[in-house]
Structure formats: C-alpha cells, structure tokens
Write a protein that holds these residues in place. Structure first.
Motif, PDB file in Angstrom:
ATOM      1  N   MET A  65      41.641  41.423  37.803  1.00 20.11           N
ATOM      2  CA  MET A  65      42.447  40.207  37.630  1.00 20.11           C
ATOM      3  C   MET A  65      42.631  39.497  38.967  1.00 20.11           C
ATOM      4  N   GLY A  66      42.886  40.294  40.028  1.00 19.60           N
ATOM      5  CA  GLY A  66      43.023  39.695  41.350  1.00 19.60           C
ATOM      6  C   GLY A  66      41.737  39.043  41.816  1.00 19.60           C
ATOM      7  N   ASP A  67      40.599  39.718  41.567  1.00 24.87           N
ATOM      8  CA  ASP A  67      39.308  39.143  41.934  1.00 24.87           C
ATOM      9  C   ASP A  67      39.060  37.832  41.195  1.00 24.87           C
ATOM     10  N   ALA A  68      39.404  37.808  39.912  1.00 23.47           N
ATOM     11  CA  ALA A  68      39.191  36.597  39.122  1.00 23.47           C
ATOM     12  C   ALA A  68      39.983  35.430  39.688  1.00 23.47           C
ATOM     13  N   ALA A  69      41.231  35.705  40.062  1.00 23.83           N
ATOM     14  CA  ALA A  69      42.060  34.636  40.620  1.00 23.83           C
ATOM     15  C   ALA A  69      41.517  34.170  41.968  1.00 23.83           C
ATOM     16  N   ALA A  70      41.103  35.137  42.813  1.00 23.11           N
ATOM     17  CA  ALA A  70      40.563  34.774  44.124  1.00 23.11           C
ATOM     18  C   ALA A  70      39.251  34.016  43.997  1.00 23.11           C
ATOM     19  N   ASN A  71      38.440  34.400  43.016  1.00 17.18           N
ATOM     20  CA  ASN A  71      37.166  33.701  42.817  1.00 17.18           C
ATOM     21  C   ASN A  71      37.392  32.247  42.409  1.00 17.18           C
ATOM     22  N   ARG A  76      34.903  33.968  46.107  1.00 16.72           N
ATOM     23  CA  ARG A  76      33.902  34.882  45.543  1.00 16.72           C
ATOM     24  C   ARG A  76      32.898  35.290  46.624  1.00 16.72           C
ATOM     25  N   ILE A  77      32.429  36.538  46.587  1.00 19.12           N
ATOM     26  CA  ILE A  77      31.391  36.992  47.528  1.00 19.12           C
ATOM     27  C   ILE A  77      30.059  36.405  47.075  1.00 19.12           C
ATOM     28  N   THR A 102      31.449  40.375  40.353  1.00 20.44           N
ATOM     29  CA  THR A 102      32.743  39.701  40.175  1.00 20.44           C
ATOM     30  C   THR A 102      33.693  39.923  41.355  1.00 20.44           C
ATOM     31  N   SER A 103      33.233  40.636  42.390  1.00 21.36           N
ATOM     32  CA  SER A 103      34.117  40.955  43.510  1.00 21.36           C
ATOM     33  C   SER A 103      34.460  39.717  44.328  1.00 21.36           C
TER      34      SER A 103
END
Length: 294
Positions: A65-71, A76-77, A102-103
């Motif tokens: 969930m945190g990765d999705a928000a940051a992306n 996104r990497i 997705t990271s």
C-alpha cells in the motif's frame, strides 16, 4: 512468547488502563482521547495478527500500500543500474534486494537490501544507493574462485578465504583451479597454493593437495607418487623437492612415497616392482661376489 508479542501485550494493557483512567476521571473525550482509542484499536489488531500468525502478510500488505501511494507520487523505481555481477544473475540480485515491479524508491530499505545481498555466497561486498526520484544503483563485488575443495566425495569452488561459493561444474573457469582435499583444507588453502607457486616445476605435477589431520599437507602427484610435507618449513621442503627433481628426476622414478617430514633427511619408498627388481639385483651381485671369491 516473542518479544514483539510481549510488547503488544504491554501496549494493550497500558492503553486500557489509561483509557479507564480517563473515563473515571470524567475527562473530556476530545481529539486526544479519540487518537488514544484509535491507537488502542490498532495495537489490538496487531496483537491479534501476531497471535494468529498473520503478521508477515499484514506487513507485506502495508508495504504494498505504501509503495502504491509513493508510486502515484512519482517515486516508482523506473531505472535500476547493476554493475560488477558476473556469476550472480540480475534476477537473483533484484529478488534478494527486494526490488519488484511495484516497488517504490521511498520505501525500499537500502541497508537491508545490502545486507541480504552480502549473504549470497558469490557476493563479497554490495553497495545500494537510492537516487531520487526513480533510480536505484546496485554495485556488486563478487568473490573469485580460488581453488576446488573436495570433501566427502563432493567438490565445491571456494574463495581465497575458504568460503564455499558454488558446487563444481564443467565451467572452463574452474578447470585449472588447484584442488585441496579434506577437513581444514579450505581454511589453509592459501598456504599451500602460495607455497606451490614458488616452485612451478613441482606445482605443475600436482594433482591435489591433501590436508592431513589439519596439520600438514601431502601432495598427490599426477603419476601417483605421494609427497609427505612437514608441519613446519613448508617452503624449504618444497624447494628441496624441486631441486632433487631437477637434478635427479626424483618424481619420475619408480617410487610411491617421498617423505620430507624430517628436516635432515629425505626418505623414499620404492614401488613393489622396483623393490623386487632391487632385491633381485642385490642377490645377483652377492652371488657373483661369492662365486668370484671361491
């Protein structure tokens, strides 16, 4: 009971006591009280997941969930630069570092990724750098195959420090590596390899170096001759062996053992055939001498 479970127990008990205290003192249930209640519910939820064995899945879900928000925020990497890898595949590096499609760069634990990478046998040192907004650099320094170590019928490629890197295969890079055998041979491999490098004429005839009682070495030569080396004075013994072989072709003779364990003498054991021939020769000489004197 795990430390995390004990901590959650204490958190819940303490939160309940504080909530009861607020209620009995007729405290106004303001925003602070609401936050306290929410924190208590969160702690209770975490406690339930811990006891139910669902904590790893919950942590993974929270990370996703945190990765999705940051992306969504543009973190996104998108670019991963790998360098230094030779034996380890890019897929293994990314999987070990925890990098998924997705990271996000924001929630990637660079130090944790570095530590996990350095747990891989081939990797001696790793560097993981996050370059915002979307770039990840991973630099690898791999161990090099230094020798082949045989133990219990298995052969592994080992590094200079004795670390087992990989099982032996027909990879051309491994064919010319020196072979050491037995318990302790992997941790003393530098000693014998460097000593043999000083006497290339002997080294090129060695099939394997066998560690004996983790105290000394016996060289198994390609023609089957065993050379027993001393615990002390290894280099001197090898120089003596090289000189005897150069001057008298010692290692080419019909012998089975050369014993260099005593500093003041060299003992040689003849092969059975050579011994029988030697005995026959001595008997013939004795017979001839007896006949000439009669």
């Amino acid at each position: 009971m795990s430390q995390r479970t004990r901590l959650l127990d204490r958190t819940i008990i303490g939160g309940r006591r504080l909530l009861v205290g607020l209620c009995t003192s007729r405290a106004v249930f303001t925003g602070a009280g609401a936050w306290l209640t929410a924190a208590l519910f969160v702690a209770t939820g975490l406690y339930g997941m811990e006891r139910g064995g669902h904590m790893p899945a919950a942590i993974e879900t929270a990370r996703d969930m945190g990765d999705a928000a940051a992306n969504l925020a543009g973190l996104r990497i998108a670019n991963v630069n790998l360098s230094g890898q030779n034996h380890v595949t890019p897929g293994d590096i990314l999987a070990t570092a925890g990098v998924k499609p997705t990271s996000s760069l924001l929630f990637l634990d660079a130090e944790g990724a570095r530590m996990r990478l350095e747990e891989l046998a081939w990797i001696k040192r790793a560097t993981v750098q996050k370059l915002y907004p979307d770039r990840l650099d991973i630099q690898i320094v791999e161990r090099e195959g230094f020798a082949l170590w045989q133990k219990d019928g298995k052969i592994n490629v080992i590094a200079r420090d004795g670390t087992v890197i990989a099982p032996y295969s027909d990879d051309p890079r491994y064919i010319r590596l020196p072979i050491v055998v037995g318990d302790g041979a992997q941790t003393s491999v530098v000693e014998i390899v460097e000593a043999l490098s000083l006497v290339p004429g002997v080294r090129d005839q060695v099939a394997a170096a066998i560690r004996v009682a983790d105290r000394r070495w016996t060289l198994k030569m390609r023609n089957g001759v065993d050379v027993r080396l001393p615990e002390q004075g290894l280099n001197d013994a090898l120089e003596q062996l090289a000189l005897l072989d150069q001057q008298k072709s010692l290692l080419s003779r019909d012998i089975t053992i050369v014993d260099l364990r005593l500093p003041d003498r060299v003992s040689v054991r003849l092969s059975d055939a050579a011994y029988a021939a030697r005995e026959a020769e001595l008997k013939a000489k004795a017979k001839a001498k007896k006949g000439s004197s009669s």
